[in-house]
Each structure stands twice: as structure tokens, then as C-alpha cells.
Design an enzyme around this catalytic site. Sequence first.
Site, short mmCIF file in Angstrom:
data_model
loop_
_atom_site.label_atom_id
_atom_site.label_comp_id
_atom_site.label_asym_id
_atom_site.label_seq_id
_atom_site.Cartn_x
_atom_site.Cartn_y
_atom_site.Cartn_z
N LEU A 130 0.84 -1.21 0.00
CA LEU A 130 0.00 0.00 0.00
C LEU A 130 0.86 1.25 0.00
O LEU A 130 0.88 2.03 -0.94
CB LEU A 130 -0.93 -0.01 1.22
N ASP A 131 1.60 1.42 1.07
CA ASP A 131 2.48 2.58 1.25
C ASP A 131 3.75 2.05 1.92
O ASP A 131 3.80 1.97 3.14
CB ASP A 131 1.79 3.63 2.11
N PRO A 132 4.73 1.62 1.12
CA PRO A 132 4.88 1.86 -0.32
C PRO A 132 4.15 0.81 -1.17
O PRO A 132 3.99 -0.33 -0.76
CB PRO A 132 6.38 1.73 -0.52
N ASP A 147 0.66 3.74 -3.60
CA ASP A 147 1.00 5.17 -3.68
C ASP A 147 1.95 5.43 -4.85
O ASP A 147 1.77 6.39 -5.61
CB ASP A 147 1.60 5.66 -2.36
N CYS A 177 -0.93 8.88 3.88
CA CYS A 177 -1.64 7.60 3.97
C CYS A 177 -1.83 7.24 5.44
O CYS A 177 -0.94 7.49 6.27
CB CYS A 177 -0.84 6.49 3.27
#
Length: 754
Positions: A433-435, A438, A463
Site C-alpha cells: 500500500l504505502d509503499p 502510492d 496515507c
Amino acid sequence: MAPRSHPSIQDGWFREISSQWPGQAMTLRVNKILHVEKSLYQDVLVFESETYGNVLVLDGVIQCTERDEFSYQEMIAHLPLASHPNPKKVLVIGGGDGGVVREVLKHESVEEVVLCDIDEAVIRVSKIYLPHMAALLDSPKVRVFVGDGFKFLADNEATYDVIITDSSDPVGPAESLFQKPYFQLLHDALTPGGHISTQGECLWLHLPLISQLRNMTAEIFPISQYAYTTIPTYPSGQIGFIVCSRDPSRNLSEPLRKVPETRYYNEDIHRCAFVLPEFARAILARGKDIRPVFGRAAAALKALEEGKKSRKILLLGSGFVARPCAEYVVRDPTNELTIACRTLSSAAALADGLPNAAAISLDVNSAEALDAQVALHDLVISLIPYTYHAAVIKSAIKGKTHVVTTSYVSPAMRELDEEAKRAGIVVMNEIGLDPGIDHLYAVKTISEVHEKGGKIKQFLSYCGGLPAPECSGNPLGYKFSWSSRGVLLALLNSASYLSEGKQVDIAGSDLMGYAKPYFISPAFAFVAYPNRNSVPFREFYDIPEAETIVRGTLRYQGFPEFIKALVDLGWLDATEKEWLTENLTWAEVTQRAIGANDASERTLVAHIKTVCKFPDESESTRIISGFRWIGLFSLETVKPRGKNLLDTLCAQLETLMKYETGERDLVMLQHRFVVEWQDGTQQILTSTLEKYGSPGGHSAMAVTVGFPCGIATQLVLDGVINTPGVLAPYTKEICEPIRAVLESEGLGLVERVL
């Protein structure tokens, strides 16, 4: 009194979700919840529905409703009774709701009925909320026995003319009622010529189990047949019965007498109930499966016909993000997944129910064992702590095995780039997700702007993984879905970012002081603060023109101030304290941690106010009340963890701030781009993901981390991502194929021009 609630009821709808009927669910609108109870054996729920009257649910599965229960009760009872010449003594096992007993008593020949149910709660609750079913349990012909059906049968050999087993599905307490020893007990408890009828599952869902039951009972009884009925609130609207007789001359499909006062059953329905649709008859009579082949099964058949090679994938770790990743990987029938954890039980739990998945025990601290397993596979997914990734990559280089991780590329990983290239392997990182997500949308928008001649003047990306608003009612507005220690230590990381062309560096101890309100939607009161080092992303994202670059974290309003107070008081100190022992109270620990004169709450509060320097009395009251909620002033003795304040606090917070059954999380991710076009005009573009978890299913965080990882894995296996070396998704060539698949899974970001 707080309103009644139940995890299977969300937004006014009951949802019957179960692994016994994957991919489908019965839902009913709920008027009100009438009863919730955890009995000694199962979860008991009764609710009033909008269209089916009162509904009894056991362990999340509908047992009966006022509207349609008669279909099931009549058929399971009258099929064995009406085909028996003279049933006098009848035993009902299960069926504590009383519906089967009601139907049994419609046969004039019946002199005695015994109901044996292990759970008194079902009987008690049914008398209150389903009296039309349970009323005849008080009949002088009926004897109710609360206890184990197995023991009761063993104690009553050759006693009953008909035995009816009204069981729930073959999981939990009812699992043993579908096994051979139970059917042998049924056989032995019957009089000569006796009949049995048992709940026999659904043709549309459980044909293999039905076939197994038929074959098994045929070894015990001279006659064994399957019959069925329709009932809308049971899975797929149909359920069957295994009906058997000890007398080989009996015709179970022929009724010998009329049954009065029925709503579903009649003589013609009795005969027709044994006439099966061809797809079922083919399997049960001839062992031939003529059902349609589609989806994964069709893909597997096609792969077999085309001679496609299988690919072997090793998944390291069994954390909460691993299951969605594993589910995605095994969609492809040519993928063979091995799940490895230090403890075999954890790996087996993750593999349970997944096709083409096996579990092994593996200690990644053993380089020899890691090398051996990695070499046996075509790709390894590393979802273990990032500190192990370099070791995994080294093993992969030896075995020429591709690697996928969700973690940032560390210096130790980056050092292996040339070796990975020489080995010809792809080491794909930063794809969660993050990273992860994004990166995909940062690269997309930046590329589109550059292609149109524009410049990115500001890039802000925030985030947050948070509890959904309705689940965020604790003083921190936060709950732990992963390591509490990891969450709290991350709040002490230093951060760097670019602001109007200048680099700003923040010490970890000051990080929470930089949190500012951040607007995404009027529905949320977010604050945001920088995370890690954002400066290299000017190069990674190829935006040398950007004057401001910030990548950061979202939390709910009030969180940073609370954490800052804990930091100021020393509660996030991970150094060992010799004085931290079990004979201290929480108040005494707080006294020593902050240097107060004594452990009275009054003294502690006064000292905290001096140390923390709250901006006003309202904020002081809010945070100190939160400390009271945590228990920092409590006279209960502390249970130290790790001999330090941080881990001891973590242990307390893990209990107080865990996700409860039925709660859900929220993932919020937003990019904000300030764009300058060639004509000098400016625009603000946003890309936003607002994703909620599913109560009882996957969390939003698990899906948004696990799915991108699984997608990247498949693309590496398929050769779409094929550049050797240590990679991260910073280019269109890598990002676009991943993003295309991600969007097809419904996980794309919403893009807007403000």
C-alpha cells in the site's frame, strides 16, 4: 442499556457468510435483535426479520425462520415416518427448537418421543421466541434429554422405530454426526426394520459429501437413499436428507398413510423428493460428474491440455496481509504455493482452504534451510520483517529464484542489485500500500503531467491505516492491526522533506509536534505528519522541478498530542529499567518514569501538567483522562514486558486497543499535486483511495497490501515484469501493468481536479 449487536448483523442486514458455501451469502433485513448468547457450545442469535419473522441462528448459520421452517421440519420427519408401517417410539437428536417433535406427533401411532439435544440454550430460547415450534416439547408423549447424543444412543440399543437427526452443518459440535461411528450407533439403536433420517446437505454445494454419506451408510444399512426439499433461507434454497432402513424390503419413497395438517408435505411430494436432478443422479448413481466446468477449474483444464508448466511459489510469513496475497496467487491453477513459517500450525492455518497450497515449517535464521527451500521454488514472496529480506535475496541469488517484497528497499538490499542482475532474477519491492499503491498513482499522474508539458510544483502524499470512524472511540482514535511496538517506534523516526525548495529535517522526538490538520473530506478530522525521508523521491519520481515534496502519515485529530505527551513522560523509552518489577503498581511505575514525588493520582497529574505543558485546560483534561483509561494511575500491579517502559505500555495497549469482533478498519491514501501548465496556470489534482475492511473478512490494510503483492508476483511469473535486479515501482514500465490489474480488482484511486 447498550443496544444489542451481533457481528453477523451490519447496517441492518444479517449476513450468513461461511466457508461451507464460499462466494455466496444469504442476507435478511433485520427489524430488531431479540437475543444474543454464547452457550456452552455455540453462538446463539435470534432476530426479528422484516420478511421471515423470527429467525434462529447458531454459529452464524440460519437454523429456522417462522416463514419457511415447516418445509424442512415436515420433510425430515415425514419421509422416514410415513414410509414406516407402524412407528411407535421415536428419537430426535438435535432439533432443540422443537419443530421436528411437532411433526412427529402428527402420526397417531407414535406413543413416545425423546428429544436429545446437547445445548439447553437452544431449547430454552426456542420456547421464548419460537413457541409455535417448541410448544409440544411439553406434551406428555415427549421426554426431553439434555446431553450427548452419542452416549444416549449407546445406552439405548434396539429401542427406537425411527431416529431423526436434525443436526446443523458438519462443522464444530455437529461434525461427528456425519461420520461412520455415529451412523453405526444409529443402526444399533433401531428396532428391526427401523428407519433413520438425517440432515444431508445441499445438492448444489455439497455433492462430494453427499456421495460420501450415501456410500458410507450403504455399508451399514441395506437401504440408503437421498431425498430433498426446498427452503429459501437455507444455502442455495435446497437441503437434503439421508434416509435409511434396516429392512431391505422397504420402499422409502412410498408413503403408507396420509399425514394431517401439513403445509409442504403431501404424498406426491414424498415420492418426488427421491427423484434427483440428472447432475446429482449421475454422481450418486454412476459416479460421473457432468456439472459445468468454469472459472479456476476450467483454467486448470485448459492449462493441462496446453501442457503449461506449473510454477512453484514460496511465501514466507503468515501475518495478516499474507492471506489476500495467497488467495490471489492461487487463482492461477498453474501456481503451486508453499507457505512457510517457523511454526507449522501458523502456516497450516494460512493454507487452510486454499487450492494448490501446502504448509511447511521453516526457520529463516537457518541459512542452510532457507537456501534449500528457496532453491526449490521459482519465486519467493517475503512477508517477514524487513531485516530478513537481504538474507532471503542472497538465498534467491544462489537458487536463481525471483523475489517479491512489500518493504522499502534498504541499503543492504540495494547492495545486492548487481548480484541479482548477474543471477538473472527479478527482486520486486515496495509493492504493498504505502509503499506500493502510492507509487503507482504518483508515477501515473506525474507522467501524464510531464507528457502534456506541465510541471509538478508540489507533491503531497499522505496515507493512514485507521479504525473506521464508528470503531475509533478510544482516547487515541487508533487500534492495532499489527505490531504495537512497530507502530509506536515509527512515531520516533526522524523525517525529512522539501518545503519551498528547502530541506526540513525533524528529529524523531519532535515528530508529533509537526502534525497539522489536513483536509481530505468534511467527513474526517485528520492530522498529518511527515514520514521517513521524502527528499529522494524528487529523483525517484523524476520531478526535479518540485519545490515541495512530502510523504507522510494520517491520523485522527488528537492522536499526535497524546503520543507527544507519552514521549515527554518517557513511556516510549525502550531502554531496560532494573527497577521495573512485578511488585509495582501502574501508579508507582508512572511515578518513577516521570520523577514525581509520590504515586497518588493528584501528585502524578500535577507533575504531568508541569512536564507536558498542555496548551489549555481542555487539552489537559482530554489527555489525562486518556492516561487514566490506559491505567497509568491504577493501583493494579504491572506486568512488565521486556523490562522496559515501551514494551510494558505496548502490552497494555494491545489489550485495550485491539479490533473487536465485527469492527472494521479504514485505509485512506491521498496524493495532492500542484501542477503548473505551460501557460502559467495552476491546477490541483488529487488521487484518493478510501477503503474499508469487511467485518469478519479481510481488513482494508490486508487487502491493500496483500493484493498488490499478489498481482506483482503473478506479473513476474508471467514475464511481464522481467528486468533483472533490485526493483521498485518508480517507472511507467513497472507501474502500468500492476495498476491495470489493480483497477480491475476495484482498488484504483479516484482522480479529481480541484
